[in-house]
Enzyme design. Structure first.
Site, PDB file in Angstrom:
ATOM      1  CG  ASN A 121      -0.219  -0.142   2.510  1.00  0.00           C
ATOM      2  OD1 ASN A 121       0.571   0.710   2.885  1.00  0.00           O
ATOM      3  ND2 ASN A 121      -0.474  -1.231   3.232  1.00  0.00           N
TER       4      ASN A 121
ATOM      5  CG  ASP B   2      -7.111  -5.277   5.862  1.00  0.00           C
ATOM      6  OD1 ASP B   2      -6.646  -5.259   7.012  1.00  0.00           O
ATOM      7  OD2 ASP B   2      -7.683  -4.299   5.349  1.00  0.00           O
TER       8      ASP B   2
ATOM      9  CE  LYS C 197       9.102 -11.553 -14.539  1.00  0.00           C
ATOM     10  NZ  LYS C 197       9.984 -10.784 -15.461  1.00  0.00           N
TER      11      LYS C 197
ATOM     12  CG  PHE D 222      -3.342   5.611  13.205  1.00  0.00           C
ATOM     13  CD1 PHE D 222      -3.249   6.835  12.544  1.00  0.00           C
ATOM     14  CD2 PHE D 222      -2.668   5.452  14.402  1.00  0.00           C
ATOM     15  CE1 PHE D 222      -2.498   7.860  13.071  1.00  0.00           C
ATOM     16  CE2 PHE D 222      -1.914   6.468  14.944  1.00  0.00           C
ATOM     17  CZ  PHE D 222      -1.818   7.686  14.272  1.00  0.00           C
TER      18      PHE D 222
ATOM     19  CE  LYS E 265      -8.730  -0.438  12.666  1.00  0.00           C
ATOM     20  NZ  LYS E 265      -7.910   0.210  11.597  1.00  0.00           N
TER      21      LYS E 265
ATOM     22  CE  LYS F 130     -10.258  -4.410  13.804  1.00  0.00           C
ATOM     23  NZ  LYS F 130      -9.278  -4.362  12.715  1.00  0.00           N
TER      24      LYS F 130
END
Length: 401
Positions: free
Chosen positions: A209, A278, A288, A322, A336, A340
């Site tokens: 990301n 995730d 490859k 976060f 969240k 959590k």
């Protein structure tokens, strides 16, 4: 900031770094006065330091610009912190033996403020028994040494003796003042996760990301500046190591999960700023994957939910998560926070200009388990990190045993 720094510059090629440090200190908001030895003036003129500090430069014990004050006593009393950079073997020896034969040494013997010393010399000079003895003597007086770096030296040698970089010296100065103002954090074990993870497909490709790690690194640096014992668990990023921080490098979500678990039990505060994948490829390839005429299908499976796992296990720890979202930010963040079992969640938009991944600024809203909310308007990530730590500081007394 309004803190007063006396920069004492002795003669060595690293004087140019002292000029850069002067500029950085002034930009940071410090008041800076500079004292120079005659040898230092052979490398950089006092006029340079005068222009950078916007103040008179002190070079001669017998030049008294203000008849109402004795200059070396006046600036010694004025300083909140003294930095000797570069500190040659000569100046270290003089200080250790109480010799005061010029403006700089006379001033230093009159100083009662804390003193930081940044040595700069040839590697063999630095290792000489006499120099080591003098440094131990100064440490016994309460002086703090900023260790030189290893690398190529002006004399042609490679080794330890190169003065610390201006950025590192600035960080040390910042840490000195921040630490004094934040006694509640001193000695606390703080774990910060930062950066992205990389989930491998084959030896060439991976899923990841856009996280740069800048927010997590800023939090780690500012927590260390407050006197906390900081462990930074970092995914692959291109950022300098924050001063006073222990870094554990990881690549994928599984490695980050393992690293966090290893330090979890003894942590007082865990701030999970990393953008952990995730999902990961269900199958990876040793070779490859070659192009073909058709589409490539990659089956993905869930990675371990690190934050949820920590929330289920936490006892005395303060757990901060976060939530980087593109829509319904408050609703997703609060969900969240609840599911959590977090104490605090820092929510931000990844699509709003100036906020989110890769940039140097961020805008956060902190949602607390007790219903409290704190908004951090758009600012630098370093400033946002400081405000986040300020906001969770009241929790220290409630949780930490």
């Amino acid at each position: 900031m309004g803190k007063k720094i006396l920069l004492c510059v002795s003669g060595g090629i690293a004087v140019f770094k002292a000029a850069a440090l002067t500029s950085k200190l002034v930009q940071e908001g410090y008041e800076v006065k500079v004292a120079m030895t005659s040898s230092a003036q052979e490398f950089v003129t006092p006029l340079t330091f005068q222009a950078l500090s916007r103040d008179h430069v002190y070079t001669d014990t017998f030049i008294e610009p203000d008849p109402a004050a004795i200059a070396h006593i006046d600036i010694a009393d004025w300083a909140d912190l003294v930095v000797v950079a570069p500190a040659t073997a000569n100046i270290i020896g003089k200080l250790a033996n109480g010799i005061a034969d010029d403006m700089l040494t006379t001033t230093l013997l009159a100083v009662t403020a804390p003193v930081m010393i940044a040595p700069a010399m040839n590697v063999h000079m630095y290792e000489h028994p006499a120099v080591k003895k003098n440094m131990r003597t100064l440490e016994s007086f309460g002086y703090q040494f900023i260790e030189p770096d290893e690398g190529y030296l002006a004399c042609g040698y490679t080794g330890k003796g190169r003065m610390a970089e201006p950025e590192d010296l600035l960080s040390m100065v910042n840490h000195h003042f921040i630490k004094k103002a934040n006694l509640a954090w001193q000695g606390k074990n703080v774990v910060v996760t930062a950066g992205p993870t990389q989930e491998v497909i084959d030896p060439v490709r991976f899923f990841s990301n856009r996280s740069s790690g800048k927010m997590g690194y800023a939090i780690a640096e500012m927590a260390a500046a407050r006197g906390a014992q900081v462990t930074l668990i970092s995914g692959p990023v291109s950022l300098p190591m924050p001063h006073g921080v222990k870094r554990i490098s990881v690549h994928n979500a599984a490695e980050m999960f393992s690293a966090v678990n290893d330090v979890f039990e003894h942590a007082d505060v865990i701030i999970k700023a990393a953008a952990v994948a995730d999902y990961k490829p269900k199958e990876t390839f040793d070779q490859k994957v070659k192009k073909s005429t058709g589409d490539l299908m990659i089956t993905m499976e869930r990675t371990e939910d690190i934050l949820k796992s920590l929330g289920e296990r936490k006892s005395h720890q303060i757990l901060v998560g976060f939530a980087a979202e593109s829509e319904n930010i408050e609703a997703y963040a609060k969900k969240k926070l609840d599911t959590k079992n977090l104490d605090v969640i820092a929510a931000n938009s990844i699509v709003k200009e100036g906020s989110g991944f890769q940039g140097d600024t961020n805008e956060l809203v902190l949602y607390f388990k007790n219903g409290r909310e704190v908004s951090i308007p758009l600012t630098t990530k370093v400033a946002a990190a400081n405000q986040l730590l300020d906001a969770i500081k009241p929790l220290l007394g409630e949780h930490i045993k």
